[in-house]
Design a protein around this motif. Structure first.
Motif, PDB file in Angstrom:
ATOM      1  N   ASP A 181      18.366   6.781   8.531  1.00  0.00           N
ATOM      2  CA  ASP A 181      17.969   5.865   7.322  1.00  0.00           C
ATOM      3  C   ASP A 181      16.723   6.517   6.709  1.00  0.00           C
ATOM      4  O   ASP A 181      16.680   6.194   5.430  1.00  0.00           O
ATOM      5  N   VAL A 182      15.779   6.746   7.644  1.00  0.00           N
ATOM      6  CA  VAL A 182      14.406   7.362   7.161  1.00  0.00           C
ATOM      7  C   VAL A 182      14.708   8.307   6.093  1.00  0.00           C
ATOM      8  O   VAL A 182      13.877   8.529   5.003  1.00  0.00           O
ATOM      9  N   ALA A 183      15.426   9.239   6.649  1.00  0.00           N
ATOM     10  CA  ALA A 183      15.763  10.742   5.769  1.00  0.00           C
ATOM     11  C   ALA A 183      16.263  10.177   4.335  1.00  0.00           C
ATOM     12  O   ALA A 183      15.928  11.414   3.493  1.00  0.00           O
ATOM     13  N   ARG A 184      16.891   9.171   4.145  1.00  0.00           N
ATOM     14  CA  ARG A 184      17.433   8.955   2.847  1.00  0.00           C
ATOM     15  C   ARG A 184      16.482   8.277   1.968  1.00  0.00           C
ATOM     16  O   ARG A 184      16.751   8.103   0.927  1.00  0.00           O
ATOM     17  N   LEU A 185      15.318   7.929   2.378  1.00  0.00           N
ATOM     18  CA  LEU A 185      14.249   7.298   1.643  1.00  0.00           C
ATOM     19  C   LEU A 185      14.084   8.077   0.525  1.00  0.00           C
ATOM     20  O   LEU A 185      13.746   9.385   0.714  1.00  0.00           O
ATOM     21  N   GLN A 186      13.465   7.488  -0.717  1.00  0.00           N
ATOM     22  CA  GLN A 186      13.092   8.256  -1.804  1.00  0.00           C
ATOM     23  C   GLN A 186      11.531   7.773  -2.143  1.00  0.00           C
ATOM     24  O   GLN A 186      11.214   6.665  -1.797  1.00  0.00           O
ATOM     25  N   ASP A 187      11.003   8.663  -2.779  1.00  0.00           N
ATOM     26  CA  ASP A 187       9.596   8.287  -3.160  1.00  0.00           C
ATOM     27  C   ASP A 187       9.420   6.982  -3.991  1.00  0.00           C
ATOM     28  O   ASP A 187      10.354   6.452  -4.760  1.00  0.00           O
ATOM     29  N   PHE A 188       8.259   6.233  -3.270  1.00  0.00           N
ATOM     30  CA  PHE A 188       7.965   4.846  -3.974  1.00  0.00           C
ATOM     31  C   PHE A 188       9.048   3.635  -3.696  1.00  0.00           C
ATOM     32  O   PHE A 188       9.098   2.695  -4.385  1.00  0.00           O
ATOM     33  N   GLN A 189       9.746   3.974  -2.519  1.00  0.00           N
ATOM     34  CA  GLN A 189      10.744   2.672  -2.124  1.00  0.00           C
ATOM     35  C   GLN A 189       9.751   1.848  -1.513  1.00  0.00           C
ATOM     36  O   GLN A 189       8.762   2.093  -0.858  1.00  0.00           O
ATOM     37  N   GLU A 190      10.444   0.509  -1.468  1.00  0.00           N
ATOM     38  CA  GLU A 190       9.372  -0.472  -0.706  1.00  0.00           C
ATOM     39  C   GLU A 190      10.002  -0.926   0.346  1.00  0.00           C
ATOM     40  O   GLU A 190      11.274  -1.197   0.484  1.00  0.00           O
ATOM     41  N   LEU A 191       8.881  -0.982   1.364  1.00  0.00           N
ATOM     42  CA  LEU A 191       9.332  -1.441   2.836  1.00  0.00           C
ATOM     43  C   LEU A 191       8.574  -2.477   3.277  1.00  0.00           C
ATOM     44  O   LEU A 191       7.453  -2.630   2.743  1.00  0.00           O
ATOM     45  N   GLU A 192       9.005  -3.222   4.093  1.00  0.00           N
ATOM     46  CA  GLU A 192       8.153  -4.451   4.702  1.00  0.00           C
ATOM     47  C   GLU A 192       8.281  -4.276   6.538  1.00  0.00           C
ATOM     48  O   GLU A 192       9.504  -3.866   6.719  1.00  0.00           O
ATOM     49  N   ILE A 218       0.931  -1.076  -0.065  1.00  0.00           N
ATOM     50  CA  ILE A 218       0.180   0.183  -0.017  1.00  0.00           C
ATOM     51  C   ILE A 218       0.916   1.165  -0.012  1.00  0.00           C
ATOM     52  O   ILE A 218       2.253   1.242   0.232  1.00  0.00           O
ATOM     53  N   GLU A 219       0.602   2.443  -0.319  1.00  0.00           N
ATOM     54  CA  GLU A 219       1.186   3.548  -0.522  1.00  0.00           C
ATOM     55  C   GLU A 219       0.915   4.473   1.039  1.00  0.00           C
ATOM     56  O   GLU A 219      -0.500   4.479   0.943  1.00  0.00           O
ATOM     57  N   ILE A 220       1.854   4.992   1.512  1.00  0.00           N
ATOM     58  CA  ILE A 220       1.765   5.810   2.676  1.00  0.00           C
ATOM     59  C   ILE A 220       2.334   7.189   2.138  1.00  0.00           C
ATOM     60  O   ILE A 220       3.443   7.122   1.429  1.00  0.00           O
ATOM     61  N   GLU A 221       1.784   8.313   2.931  1.00  0.00           N
ATOM     62  CA  GLU A 221       2.549   9.498   2.853  1.00  0.00           C
ATOM     63  C   GLU A 221       3.048   9.923   4.234  1.00  0.00           C
ATOM     64  O   GLU A 221       2.262   9.888   4.941  1.00  0.00           O
ATOM     65  N   LEU A 222       4.368  10.492   3.975  1.00  0.00           N
ATOM     66  CA  LEU A 222       4.926  10.866   5.442  1.00  0.00           C
ATOM     67  C   LEU A 222       5.279  12.174   5.007  1.00  0.00           C
ATOM     68  O   LEU A 222       5.683  12.761   3.871  1.00  0.00           O
ATOM     69  N   ASP A 223       5.051  13.386   5.926  1.00  0.00           N
ATOM     70  CA  ASP A 223       5.425  14.882   5.895  1.00  0.00           C
ATOM     71  C   ASP A 223       6.846  14.789   5.724  1.00  0.00           C
ATOM     72  O   ASP A 223       7.599  14.376   6.731  1.00  0.00           O
ATOM     73  N   ARG A 224       7.505  15.521   4.731  1.00  0.00           N
ATOM     74  CA  ARG A 224       8.869  15.582   4.527  1.00  0.00           C
ATOM     75  C   ARG A 224       9.606  16.181   5.949  1.00  0.00           C
ATOM     76  O   ARG A 224      10.782  16.159   6.166  1.00  0.00           O
ATOM     77  N   GLN A 225       8.769  17.023   6.578  1.00  0.00           N
ATOM     78  CA  GLN A 225       9.431  17.765   7.828  1.00  0.00           C
ATOM     79  C   GLN A 225       9.321  16.717   8.879  1.00  0.00           C
ATOM     80  O   GLN A 225       9.937  17.045  10.064  1.00  0.00           O
ATOM     81  N   GLU A 226       8.731  15.604   8.896  1.00  0.00           N
ATOM     82  CA  GLU A 226       8.797  14.652  10.114  1.00  0.00           C
ATOM     83  C   GLU A 226       9.370  13.153   9.559  1.00  0.00           C
ATOM     84  O   GLU A 226       8.712  12.412  10.058  1.00  0.00           O
ATOM     85  N   LEU A 227      10.222  13.304   8.888  1.00  0.00           N
ATOM     86  CA  LEU A 227      10.949  12.180   8.724  1.00  0.00           C
ATOM     87  C   LEU A 227      11.768  11.549   9.557  1.00  0.00           C
ATOM     88  O   LEU A 227      12.934  11.561   9.605  1.00  0.00           O
ATOM     89  N   THR A 228      11.029  10.690  10.541  1.00  0.00           N
ATOM     90  CA  THR A 228      11.718  10.095  11.389  1.00  0.00           C
ATOM     91  C   THR A 228      11.208   8.298  11.838  1.00  0.00           C
ATOM     92  O   THR A 228      10.377   8.156  10.975  1.00  0.00           O
ATOM     93  N   TYR A 229      12.018   7.717  12.112  1.00  0.00           N
ATOM     94  CA  TYR A 229      11.943   6.434  12.391  1.00  0.00           C
ATOM     95  C   TYR A 229      10.410   5.982  13.078  1.00  0.00           C
ATOM     96  O   TYR A 229       9.608   5.107  12.643  1.00  0.00           O
ATOM     97  N   LYS A 230      10.195   6.802  14.089  1.00  0.00           N
ATOM     98  CA  LYS A 230       9.048   6.677  14.949  1.00  0.00           C
ATOM     99  C   LYS A 230       7.803   6.975  13.858  1.00  0.00           C
ATOM    100  O   LYS A 230       6.823   6.314  14.163  1.00  0.00           O
ATOM    101  N   GLU A 231       7.823   8.106  13.220  1.00  0.00           N
ATOM    102  CA  GLU A 231       6.687   8.506  12.556  1.00  0.00           C
ATOM    103  C   GLU A 231       6.436   7.590  11.506  1.00  0.00           C
ATOM    104  O   GLU A 231       5.278   7.064  11.302  1.00  0.00           O
ATOM    105  N   LEU A 232       7.594   7.034  10.525  1.00  0.00           N
ATOM    106  CA  LEU A 232       7.312   5.840   9.790  1.00  0.00           C
ATOM    107  C   LEU A 232       6.654   4.571  10.419  1.00  0.00           C
ATOM    108  O   LEU A 232       5.827   3.976   9.899  1.00  0.00           O
TER     109      LEU A 232
END
Length: 107
Positions: free
Chosen positions: A64-75, A19-33
């Motif tokens: 690690d989360v800050a380096r993620l790019q659009d549409f990367q796949e996570l499990e 599924i696709e999720i959206e994260l605010d680029r101002q809150e790119l933290t592991y906890k928020e992800l």
């Protein structure tokens, strides 16, 4: 917003779609992800053992989360058994964004 593709790591599930999720680029933290992913997938954060960036990289910290790019796949790799998982995944109609009227359309 950063758009990511997430799913629960479980090859035994018939449907193991992302599924696709959206994260605010101002809150790119592991906890928020973790929070957003768990909410969207209907999983308790306490049951997540780790978050894996496919194909084989474990996410551990905010950098690690800050380096993620659009549409990367996570499990999400869970600590609970497959049996417990089957009772925790919400049905399509329980998930956010479900449109009951659209599901009743016939062709």
């Amino acid at each position: 917003e950063l758009v990511l593709k997430v799913r629960i790591q479980n090859p035994n599930l018939r449907e193991n779609d992302f599924i696709e999720i959206e994260l605010d680029r101002q809150e790119l933290t592991y906890k928020e992800l973790l929070r957003v992913s768990c909410r969207e997938l209907g999983v308790s954060p306490e049951h997540v053992q780790k978050i894996r960036k496919l194909p084989n990289t474990m996410l551990r910290k905010d950098k690690d989360v800050a380096r993620l790019q659009d549409f990367q796949e996570l499990e999400l790799v869970l600590t609970v058994s497959d049996k417990d998982l089957l009772f925790r995944v919400p049905t399509l109609s329980e998930r956010g964004g479900y449109n009951k009227k659209a599901s009743e359309l016939t062709y």
